[in-house]
Enzyme design. Structure first.
Site, PDB file in Angstrom:
ATOM      1  N   GLY A   1       0.799  -1.230   0.000  1.00  0.00           N
ATOM      2  CA  GLY A   1       0.000   0.000   0.000  1.00  0.00           C
ATOM      3  C   GLY A   1       0.824   1.269   0.000  1.00  0.00           C
ATOM      4  O   GLY A   1       1.990   1.301  -0.444  1.00  0.00           O
TER       5      GLY A   1
ATOM      6  N   GLY B   1       1.816  23.179   4.256  1.00  0.00           N
ATOM      7  CA  GLY B   1       1.324  22.280   5.304  1.00  0.00           C
ATOM      8  C   GLY B   1       2.439  21.876   6.254  1.00  0.00           C
ATOM      9  O   GLY B   1       3.420  21.269   5.828  1.00  0.00           O
TER      10      GLY B   1
ATOM     11  N   HIS C   1      21.931   2.731  32.863  1.00  0.00           N
ATOM     12  CA  HIS C   1      22.693   3.969  32.723  1.00  0.00           C
ATOM     13  C   HIS C   1      23.927   3.704  31.886  1.00  0.00           C
ATOM     14  O   HIS C   1      24.572   2.680  32.070  1.00  0.00           O
ATOM     15  CB  HIS C   1      23.113   4.486  34.104  1.00  0.00           C
ATOM     16  CG  HIS C   1      23.978   5.706  34.016  1.00  0.00           C
ATOM     17  ND1 HIS C   1      23.482   6.955  33.724  1.00  0.00           N
ATOM     18  CD2 HIS C   1      25.332   5.840  34.137  1.00  0.00           C
ATOM     19  CE1 HIS C   1      24.471   7.824  33.696  1.00  0.00           C
ATOM     20  NE2 HIS C   1      25.614   7.173  33.934  1.00  0.00           N
TER      21      HIS C   1
HETATM   22  C1  LIG Z   1       4.774  10.235   2.684  1.00  0.00           C
HETATM   23  C2  LIG Z   1       4.051   9.441   3.725  1.00  0.00           C
HETATM   24  C3  LIG Z   1       4.726   9.042   4.864  1.00  0.00           C
HETATM   25  C4  LIG Z   1       4.076   8.298   5.828  1.00  0.00           C
HETATM   26  N1  LIG Z   1       4.785   7.927   6.931  1.00  0.00           N
HETATM   27  C5  LIG Z   1       4.169   7.203   7.891  1.00  0.00           C
HETATM   28  C6  LIG Z   1       4.893   6.777   9.028  1.00  0.00           C
HETATM   29  O1  LIG Z   1       6.092   7.032   9.158  1.00  0.00           O
HETATM   30  N2  LIG Z   1       4.247   6.060   9.962  1.00  0.00           N
HETATM   31  C7  LIG Z   1       2.907   5.748   9.841  1.00  0.00           C
HETATM   32  O2  LIG Z   1       2.358   5.102  10.741  1.00  0.00           O
HETATM   33  N3  LIG Z   1       2.193   6.154   8.767  1.00  0.00           N
HETATM   34  C8  LIG Z   1       2.795   6.854   7.790  1.00  0.00           C
HETATM   35  N4  LIG Z   1       2.084   7.214   6.682  1.00  0.00           N
HETATM   36  C9  LIG Z   1       0.659   6.826   6.600  1.00  0.00           C
HETATM   37  C10 LIG Z   1       0.515   5.354   6.178  1.00  0.00           C
HETATM   38  O3  LIG Z   1       1.146   5.167   4.947  1.00  0.00           O
HETATM   39  C11 LIG Z   1      -0.960   4.980   6.102  1.00  0.00           C
HETATM   40  O4  LIG Z   1      -1.589   5.271   7.332  1.00  0.00           O
HETATM   41  C12 LIG Z   1      -1.122   3.501   5.822  1.00  0.00           C
HETATM   42  O5  LIG Z   1      -0.504   3.127   4.614  1.00  0.00           O
HETATM   43  C13 LIG Z   1      -2.617   3.128   5.753  1.00  0.00           C
HETATM   44  O6  LIG Z   1      -2.740   1.767   5.504  1.00  0.00           O
HETATM   45  P1  LIG Z   1      -4.026   1.168   4.789  1.00  0.00           P
HETATM   46  O7  LIG Z   1      -3.790  -0.309   4.740  1.00  0.00           O
HETATM   47  O8  LIG Z   1      -5.251   1.655   5.440  1.00  0.00           O
HETATM   48  O9  LIG Z   1      -4.056   1.767   3.304  1.00  0.00           O
HETATM   49  P2  LIG Z   1      -2.961   1.948   2.165  1.00  0.00           P
HETATM   50  O10 LIG Z   1      -1.597   1.732   2.662  1.00  0.00           O
HETATM   51  O11 LIG Z   1      -3.274   3.225   1.494  1.00  0.00           O
HETATM   52  O12 LIG Z   1      -3.259   0.725   1.176  1.00  0.00           O
HETATM   53  C14 LIG Z   1      -4.433   0.638   0.442  1.00  0.00           C
HETATM   54  C15 LIG Z   1      -4.192  -0.272  -0.759  1.00  0.00           C
HETATM   55  O13 LIG Z   1      -5.451  -0.525  -1.381  1.00  0.00           O
HETATM   56  C16 LIG Z   1      -5.252  -0.590  -2.783  1.00  0.00           C
HETATM   57  N5  LIG Z   1      -6.565  -0.368  -3.410  1.00  0.00           N
HETATM   58  C17 LIG Z   1      -7.352   0.739  -3.330  1.00  0.00           C
HETATM   59  N6  LIG Z   1      -8.518   0.527  -3.994  1.00  0.00           N
HETATM   60  C18 LIG Z   1      -8.440  -0.718  -4.499  1.00  0.00           C
HETATM   61  C19 LIG Z   1      -9.327  -1.530  -5.266  1.00  0.00           C
HETATM   62  N7  LIG Z   1     -10.543  -1.096  -5.612  1.00  0.00           N
HETATM   63  N8  LIG Z   1      -8.924  -2.778  -5.622  1.00  0.00           N
HETATM   64  C20 LIG Z   1      -7.693  -3.239  -5.264  1.00  0.00           C
HETATM   65  N9  LIG Z   1      -6.824  -2.529  -4.525  1.00  0.00           N
HETATM   66  C21 LIG Z   1      -7.198  -1.288  -4.141  1.00  0.00           C
HETATM   67  C22 LIG Z   1      -4.245   0.510  -3.050  1.00  0.00           C
HETATM   68  O14 LIG Z   1      -3.598   0.293  -4.290  1.00  0.00           O
HETATM   69  C23 LIG Z   1      -3.310   0.342  -1.838  1.00  0.00           C
HETATM   70  O15 LIG Z   1      -2.267  -0.540  -2.158  1.00  0.00           O
HETATM   71  C24 LIG Z   1       2.712   7.943   5.669  1.00  0.00           C
HETATM   72  C25 LIG Z   1       2.022   8.322   4.520  1.00  0.00           C
HETATM   73  C26 LIG Z   1       2.681   9.060   3.547  1.00  0.00           C
HETATM   74  C27 LIG Z   1       1.934   9.450   2.312  1.00  0.00           C
END
Ligand SMILES: Cc1cc2nc3c(=O)[nH]c(=O)nc-3n(C[C@H](O)[C@H](O)[C@H](O)COP(=O)(O)OP(=O)(O)OC[C@H]3O[C@@H](n4cnc5c(N)ncnc54)[C@H](O)[C@@H]3O)c2cc1C
Length: 462
Positions: A41, A176, A441
């Site tokens: 993701g 931001g 320590h």
């Molecule tokens: C630059 C950046 C830095 C970050 N750093 C951190 C950090 O240091 N620590 C932290 O905790 N969080 C961090 N985050 C946030 C973190 O990446 C997200 O909170 C996390 O990835 C969310 O996980 P998720 O599984 O909900 O979704 P995501 O990781 O967004 O995964 C969702 C997946 O679903 C897939 N998808 C969507 N729709 C469909 C569909 N219809 N069919 C098939 N596949 C689909 C997408 O392709 C994606 O691969 C960061 C985010 C960014 C942008």
């Protein structure tokens, strides 16, 4: 004939892939659907992992340039930017391939392509139908856009473009002052860019402890950051390789022009549900576009659950993972649960910022009487030896029960130190429990212990 599964998870980010593995561990037959070429993701491909690889490498570069000489180490540092980006890609590949391995090991069936819910227990991936007892929406989030600013991922970039720039910009303007903007701003500041951060609010790191945020802002200014707080960007015009931004006071007033080589729009993220067929499936969303769920991650449609960035709560990878585990356990008939009061948050800059639990502002607003214990790294032996004395630890404890309600750290290794507070809080521990725990320590962790001692006014070293 469609293949039959117990659970089908759409999206293999930290929420989806962890949920899949836990479901498989619990004996469920699991399918995942992913439209991206690699699993993991946002986090592994364009988020946590690539940003931390760039932060790590650029921090070592800055250390070599600014701090080696005073330690008696003579070294010359130079950046090979293409190679640095290659290092970042290796971090992505290593992690995403790890998920392929875990899926194979746990016998998770992978469907490649965009998944769409086409009825109760029915998912379609292209022409391929899947039949399943449960559907989990784990489709994550996408970059939030800013009105009047078109992201081209070249000159005006989102975090995704900022992780893949072709060169270090002369002047990077970050719109931001949240975690992502400050982390990526730090990467390019260390590599030599002039960095200006424009923020609508009158403070940085909204939602984090204000005292920590104010101190951290001063530290970033010492590193060369400029801030324009209480300001809004209303327009961007591209000409001759530059971007001219119109910047107004947030409250309104005359606009000034700020010229940038690259602009990073980092104003947050929004839930991603495009093409999922949620309306037809009867899955309700709230005013912010998040999939509505109850305490057991059930949506308004029977047999469909949701986790991670696509639902309420902080958009963090570990929150998504913990929800994935809790949901898997619920689907297997167990009592999965996430404690939303103890979810740490970390800003991986130098120094780091980390927090768990309530801020002073939140406690005051809720009318909770609390005592604060603070300890500066300047008085910590290890920090002094390392000459990394910027920052402090603050422990907030209930004035009546001494139970720890929040811990806030700005300083070296804050992102690691915060977990002793998280474990303490998970067990409902008190400041005295922490203060009476023997700490090795010399360690930076002693600053956490001293802050806990300070809650009762008995820190030894300050
Ligand atoms: C630059 C950046 C830095 C970050 N750093 C951190 C950090 O240091 N620590 C932290 O905790 N969080 C961090 N985050 C946030 C973190 O990446 C997200 O909170 C996390 O990835 C969310 O996980 P998720 O599984 O909900 O979704 P995501 O990781 O967004 O995964 C969702 C997946 O679903 C897939 N998808 C969507 N729709 C469909 C569909 N219809 N069919 C098939 N596949 C689909 C997408 O392709 C994606 O691969 C960061 C985010 C960014 C942008």
């Amino acid at each position: 004939m469609a293949e039959q599964f117990d659970v089908t998870i759409i999206g293999t980010g930290p929420g989806g892939y962890v949920c899949a593995i836990r479901c498989a561990q619990l004996g469920l037959k699991v399918a995942v659907v992913e439209k991206r070429a690699s699993h993991g993701g946002t986090c592994l491909n364009i988020g946590c992992i690539p940003s931390k690889a760039l932060l790590h490498a650029s921090e070592l570069y800055a250390e070599t340039k600014h701090n080696f000489a005073k330690m008696g180490i003579v070294a010359e540092a130079r950046v090979d930017f293409a190679k640095l980006m290659g290092f970042k890609q290796e971090a992505i590949d290593g992690n995403t391939k790890g998920i392929d391995f875990l899926f194979k090991k746990n016998k998770v069936t992978v469907f490649r392509g965009a998944g769409r819910i086409v009825g109760r227990g029915k998912v379609l991936v292209g022409e391929q139908p899947i039949e399943t007892r449960n559907i989990v929406i784990a489709t994550g989030s996408d970059v939030a856009k800013l009105k009047g600013i078109d992201i081209d991922e070249e000159q005006i970039v989102s975090s995704t473009g900022a992780l893949a720039l072709k060169k270090v910009p002369g002047h990077l303007v970050v719109i931001g002052a949240g975690v992502i903007g400050l982390e990526l701003g730090s990467v390019y500041a260390r590599l030599g860019a002039k960095v200006t951060v424009i923020e609508y609010l009158d403070r940085i790191l909204p939602g984090m402890d204000l005292e920590v945020a104010k101190n951290f802002q001063r530290m970033l200014q010492k590193q060369g950051f400029s801030f324009k707080l209480a300001s809004k960007v209303t327009a961007a015009a591209k000409a001759e390789g530059k971007v001219a931004l119109a910047v107004e006071p947030a409250a309104g007033g005359a606009a000034e022009q700020v010229e940038a080589d690259t602009v990073l729009v980092a104003v947050g993220r929004v839930p991603y549900t495009d093409g999922l067929g949620l309306d037809e499936a009867g899955v309700k969303r709230d005013a912010k576009g998040r999939v509505e769920v109850d305490d057991h991650f059930r949506t308004s449609a029977a047999g469909i659950c949701a986790i991670g960035d696509v639902i309420r709560g902080p958009m963090l990878a570990h929150k998504a993972e913990d929800e994935g585990i809790a949901l898997a356990e619920i689907l297997a008939g167990q009592a999965g649960h996430v404690n939303y009061d103890v979810i740490p948050g970390v800003v991986y800059t130098a120094p780091e910022v980390a927090a768990v639990g309530k801020t002073e502002e939140e406690l005051r607003a809720a009318g909770v009487e609390y005592r604060a214990g603070k300890f500066p790294f300047l008085a910590n032996g290890r920090a002094k030896a390392n000459q990394t004395t910027d920052g402090f630890v603050k422990v907030l404890a209930d004035a009546r029960t001494d139970r720890v309600l929040g811990v806030h750290i700005v300083g070296p290794m804050a992102g690691e130190l915060i977990h002793e507070a998280a474990v303490l809080m998970e067990f409902g521990g008190s400041a005295e429990d922490l203060a009476r725990t023997c700490h090795a320590h010399p360690t930076l962790s002693e600053a956490v212990k001293e802050a806990a001692l300070a809650v009762a006014g008995r820190a030894i070293h300050s």
